[in-house]
Design a protein around this motif. Structure first.
Motif, short mmCIF file in Angstrom:
data_model
loop_
_atom_site.label_atom_id
_atom_site.label_comp_id
_atom_site.label_asym_id
_atom_site.label_seq_id
_atom_site.Cartn_x
_atom_site.Cartn_y
_atom_site.Cartn_z
N LEU A 293 0.83 -1.21 0.00
CA LEU A 293 0.00 0.00 0.00
C LEU A 293 0.87 1.26 0.00
CD1 LEU A 293 -2.98 -0.73 2.43
CD2 LEU A 293 -3.15 0.38 0.21
N GLY A 294 1.89 1.27 0.86
CA GLY A 294 2.78 2.42 0.92
C GLY A 294 3.53 2.64 -0.39
N LEU A 295 4.01 1.55 -1.00
CA LEU A 295 4.74 1.67 -2.27
C LEU A 295 3.83 2.17 -3.39
CD1 LEU A 295 6.78 -1.65 -2.01
CD2 LEU A 295 7.74 0.67 -1.96
N GLU A 296 2.59 1.71 -3.42
CA GLU A 296 1.67 2.18 -4.45
C GLU A 296 1.34 3.66 -4.29
OE1 GLU A 296 0.44 1.08 -7.22
OE2 GLU A 296 1.44 -0.85 -7.07
N LEU A 297 1.31 4.13 -3.05
CA LEU A 297 1.12 5.57 -2.83
C LEU A 297 2.26 6.38 -3.42
CD1 LEU A 297 -0.26 5.60 0.84
CD2 LEU A 297 -1.45 6.43 -1.21
N VAL A 298 3.49 5.84 -3.32
CA VAL A 298 4.64 6.52 -3.93
C VAL A 298 4.49 6.56 -5.45
CG1 VAL A 298 7.14 6.44 -4.27
CG2 VAL A 298 6.17 5.92 -2.02
N VAL A 299 4.11 5.42 -6.06
CA VAL A 299 3.94 5.36 -7.52
C VAL A 299 2.89 6.37 -7.96
CG1 VAL A 299 3.25 3.89 -9.45
CG2 VAL A 299 4.63 2.93 -7.59
#
Length: 399
Positions: A293-299
């Motif tokens: 979830l955190g990584l997708e927020l960065v993307v």
């Protein structure tokens, strides 16, 4: 017996490799298909919905057909059906006929996926490790196929990429005939020294296996979880290339980002085996989904091509272990006699998710833009956390 067991396991790994190769191919081809057939997001996404129909047919009939015609017969039949679908796609027919090819490949892949997972989950030794290794082969197939389809997307004969699919599936048929020899799963397990599972009270009373499986709430929870999880996985693999080209102005080599995602998936399924055992398979899924979830927020929120590509690879790395963990958890939670039918049903729903959610993404994108991909993925990951919280932790919790 050990040699026979290794041959069977190697064959199951190759079947999952074929399923991964199938799922990883389409992403780099989507823009070329839109150009060749002059269709938009919604129409090209019909590929996914027709694929869903094929997978649902497989999910609905897997338990009945394998009980009636034997496991070894049905996995060979499923591979033959997939080859017919690939041959149709390789001819680059009119778009409706091309889409019909995905109905056939969807049916074939659902049986390979469900059968391989059900068989390995029924093994009595090193199930968790074998499940992780087998699904690493899925990631390897899904990582390698975009490398090939990215190249073919530039060629005039773009559809010839499906001849590679035909070749690896023919090899799969040869392995299936040698390993399983058209026998039932119980007979194959007995060949490697594993007795058939004990019958449950319901089975002794003559209750249909479908009824026994469908009475278990855990089966439906894990089926819905896997439906959503595989939907996330294949939606990223299928649409991330289009997202990067349209929203991050990526070039012709953007197709390799899909390979980076599936490469992370492959490595994660092996590299994180120790963490799965240390934290506990039920608990560690929450950790992996929250990291993703955190990584997708960065993307989504950082408009940088390089950082997005790196984050997508790490999303694959942490998503990777989840599927084999769920399959192994199902084997630990479900009654022994119902493991094959239950996991076959769960895995087949995963195959349906591989088709359904990419279609939903394309339909939404046609009304807005492909920028809707990231918020949709984040919502789906949040749903994973909620559903997994209700999945029983042990077999005793079912009682």
């Amino acid at each position: 017996m050990r040699r026979r067991g290794r041959i069977q396991f190697a064959t199951l790994c190759w079947s999952i490799f074929v399923a991964g190769w199938n799922d990883g191919t389409l992403g780099p081809l989507l823009l070329r298909l839109q150009a060749v057939y002059h269709v938009g997001y919604a129409v090209v996404s019909l590929i996914f919905i027709v694929n869903t129909v094929g997978f649902v047919i497989g999910a609905s009939t897997y338990l009945y057909l394998t009980e009636r015609f034997k496991f070894g017969v049905m996995v060979v039949f499923a591979s033959v059906i997939a080859i017919v679908g690939y041959a149709l796609e390789a001819s680059a027919p009119p778009f409706p006929a091309y889409v019909i090819g995905y109905l056939l490949t969807g049916f074939g892949m659902s049986f390979l996926d469900a059968g391989s997972n059900a068989f390995v989950a029924s093994l009595s030794e090193d199930t968790s490790t074998k499940m992780g290794i087998m699904h690493a082969l899925y990631g390897l197939g899904a990582m390698c196929s975009p490398l090939v389809s990215t190249q073919f997307a530039r060629f005039h004969r773009w559809s010839f990429v499906y001849f590679a699919h035909i070749g690896i599936t023919i090899f799969n048929i040869v392995l299936q005939l040698l390993a399983f020899r058209l026998k039932s799963q119980d007979d194959c397990l007995q060949e490697i020294g594993q007795p058939p599972p004990e019958k449950t009270k319901e089975s002794e009373a003559g209750m249909n296996k479908y009824k026994q499986v469908f009475r278990l709430r855990a089966v439906h929870l894990m089926a819905f979880f896997i439906l959503t999880y595989v939907g996330v996985e294949v939606t990223i693999g299928g649409w991330i290339v289009t997202y990067v080209i349209k929203e991050r102005h990526g070039g012709a080599n953007s197709g390799y980002i899909s390979s980076g995602f599936f490469g992370g998936l492959t490595v994660g399924r092996i590299a994180l085996l120790w963490l799965n055992k240390k934290v506990g398979e039920w608990r560690v899924i929450f950790l992996y989904v929250l990291i993703c979830l955190g990584l997708e927020l960065v993307v989504w929120l950082v408009p940088d091509l390089l950082s997005g590509a790196i984050c997508v690879s790490f999303v694959g790395f942490f998503l990777g272990p989840i599927f084999p963990i769920v399959m192994n958890h199902a084997g630990n939670v479900l009654p022994p006699e119902l493991i094959s039918g239950g996991i076959g049903w769960i895995a087949s729903f995963g195959s349906a998710g591989a088709a359904m959610f990419p279609f939903i993404t394309g339909a939404i994108a046609s009304g807005t833009s492909i920028a809707s991909l990231q918020p949709l993925l984040i919502a789906m990951m949040g749903l994973l956390v909620i559903v997994w919280a209700f999945v029983p932790r042990s077999r005793e919790a079912l009682k």
